[in-house]
Enzyme design. Structure first.
Site, PDB file in Angstrom:
ATOM      1  N   TYR A  53      18.405  35.471  73.829  1.00  0.00           N
ATOM      2  CA  TYR A  53      19.523  36.242  73.111  1.00  0.00           C
ATOM      3  C   TYR A  53      19.813  37.551  73.636  1.00  0.00           C
ATOM      4  CZ  TYR A  53      19.084  32.005  70.140  1.00  0.00           C
ATOM      5  OH  TYR A  53      19.158  30.696  69.632  1.00  0.00           O
ATOM      6  N   SER A 236      23.541  26.080  64.946  1.00  0.00           N
ATOM      7  CA  SER A 236      25.236  25.686  65.255  1.00  0.00           C
ATOM      8  C   SER A 236      25.503  24.773  63.946  1.00  0.00           C
ATOM      9  CB  SER A 236      25.308  25.060  66.094  1.00  0.00           C
ATOM     10  OG  SER A 236      25.419  25.663  67.552  1.00  0.00           O
ATOM     11  N   LEU A 238      28.025  25.325  61.850  1.00  0.00           N
ATOM     12  CA  LEU A 238      29.074  25.392  61.850  1.00  0.00           C
ATOM     13  C   LEU A 238      29.691  24.894  63.222  1.00  0.00           C
ATOM     14  CD1 LEU A 238      29.937  28.361  59.455  1.00  0.00           C
ATOM     15  CD2 LEU A 238      29.803  26.235  58.948  1.00  0.00           C
ATOM     16  N   GLY A 241      31.702  27.617  65.170  1.00  0.00           N
ATOM     17  CA  GLY A 241      32.804  28.098  64.299  1.00  0.00           C
ATOM     18  C   GLY A 241      33.756  26.827  64.300  1.00  0.00           C
ATOM     19  N   GLY A 245      37.340  25.913  60.579  1.00  0.00           N
ATOM     20  CA  GLY A 245      38.814  25.742  60.506  1.00  0.00           C
ATOM     21  C   GLY A 245      39.740  26.882  61.358  1.00  0.00           C
TER      22      GLY A 245
END
Length: 347
Positions: A53, A236, A238, A241, A245
């Site tokens: 990362y 992840s 979501l 992203g 929405g």
């Protein structure tokens, strides 16, 4: 914020884990510190990172920066004893990470010592293998996954070498617990079997993707989690992203991951949009924020140890942590079940 046990280790972790993979590209060191301050003030004690990362994007110029930022925060605040720190050793394929070689005793030792130095600590609570050497079906490889060319003896020999190396780290006091990431049910069970057979450390967790658009853990891996106490650390949550929405109808906010990583690691396809719109409609009908509905649902799963949230702004972080206080109604859960049947694999 509920606290859960990490496998059979006795280590206690918050049900929401603070993810960090944007720190060093999308987030500055000061912003990373601000996120950690807020998260720990609101009941989170668990931080997940990796030597790779940040990954938005990943590259040799920023390699290791995220661990460095966590290390400076731990040193500044003196909160090492309050934090459960998880990091990962990279698998093969990145030429700027030890020439892209597969993990082995020497390369894993180099990785561990470098992570300890960047993190400014003398031990790591959870040390994870970031991805398998033999391949897997995660990261959109479901459609082409084919393990028929694997040599079982060679795979088991490699896994045993990895376990023996991790055992040395544990015996030295440099690692408290070990875990896997981007793994299959067979891979987890093979590692558990080898550990029992040879008296080596037991896998405590598996860090795989899990969200309403990608629910492979509901199947065989959920059975492994239940019977073997190897809980899921969901990354992840979501869907990079999508499940906020913010990308509906082709929107691409400036500075968002879509504007940086192109197709969100293969997630941004035409198939996902009808599903996201349907889930967004369900959330709206019940007065819920879509992201919080998604995260709250993941927290209801019996195999879930912790969900790894990521945020590039404090506003996002506050929304995500607030999901811990959301209880979904039976009507919402029924609606999610119906939509899952309609959109079982949209990305």
């Amino acid at each position: 914020m509920r606290i859960k046990l990490l496998g059979r280790t006795g280590i206690k972790v918050s049900e929401i884990c603070l993810g960090s993979m944007t720190w060093g590209t999308q987030n500055t060191e000061a912003e990373a510190h601000q996120q950690m301050d807020y998260a720990f003030a609101h009941g989170i004690n668990f931080i997940d990172t990796a030597e790779l990362y940040p990954v938005t994007p990943a590259g040799p110029e920023t390699y290791g920066l995220t661990e460095t930022y966590i290390g400076t925060w731990l040193a500044k605040t003196g909160r090492r004893g309050d934090a459960v720190v998880a990091t990962k050793v990279a698998g093969p394929g990145r030429d700027y990470i030890r020439n892209g070689t597969p993990p082995g005793p020497q390369s894993m030792r180099q990785a561990l010592e470098a992570s300890l130095k960047r993190l400014r600590t003398d031990y790591i609570d959870l040390y994870q293998m970031h991805w398998p050497t033999r391949g897997h079906y995660h990261f959109r490889q479901t459609w082409t996954y084919d393990p028929s060319g694997q040599d079982k003896t060679a795979v088991r020999d490699h896994l045993l070498t990895v376990l023996e190396t991790l055992d040395a780290f544990v015996r030295e006091g440099k690692v408290r617990a070990i875990g896997l990431s981007n793994e299959t049910a067979w891979g987890v069970m093979a590692m558990l079997g080898l550990a029992e057979e040879h008296g080596l450390p037991r896998i405590a967790s598996v860090q795989n993707e899990y969200n309403l658009l990608y629910r492979t853990h509901d199947l065989d891996l959920s059975e492994v989690s239940h019977h073997e106490d190897v809980g899921l650390l969901a990354f992840s949550p979501l869907a990079a992203g999508l499940m906020t929405g913010k990308y509906i109808d082709g929107a691409c906010p400036e500075g968002s991951r879509l504007s940086i990583n192109g197709d969100l690691g293969g997630r941004y396809t035409a198939n996902q949009e009808p599903a996201v719109k349907a889930y967004a409609g369900l959330a709206r009908a019940h007065g819920l924020d879509l992201a919080q509905m998604q995260l709250a649902f993941s927290l209801t799963r019996p195999f879930m140890t912790s969900i790894i949230i990521g945020a590039t702004s404090m506003e996002q972080l506050k929304v995500n942590i607030g999901a811990a206080d959301i209880t979904l109604s039976p009507e919402v859960l029924k609606g999610i079940a119906e939509l899952h049947k309609a959109y079982p694999a949209p990305m």
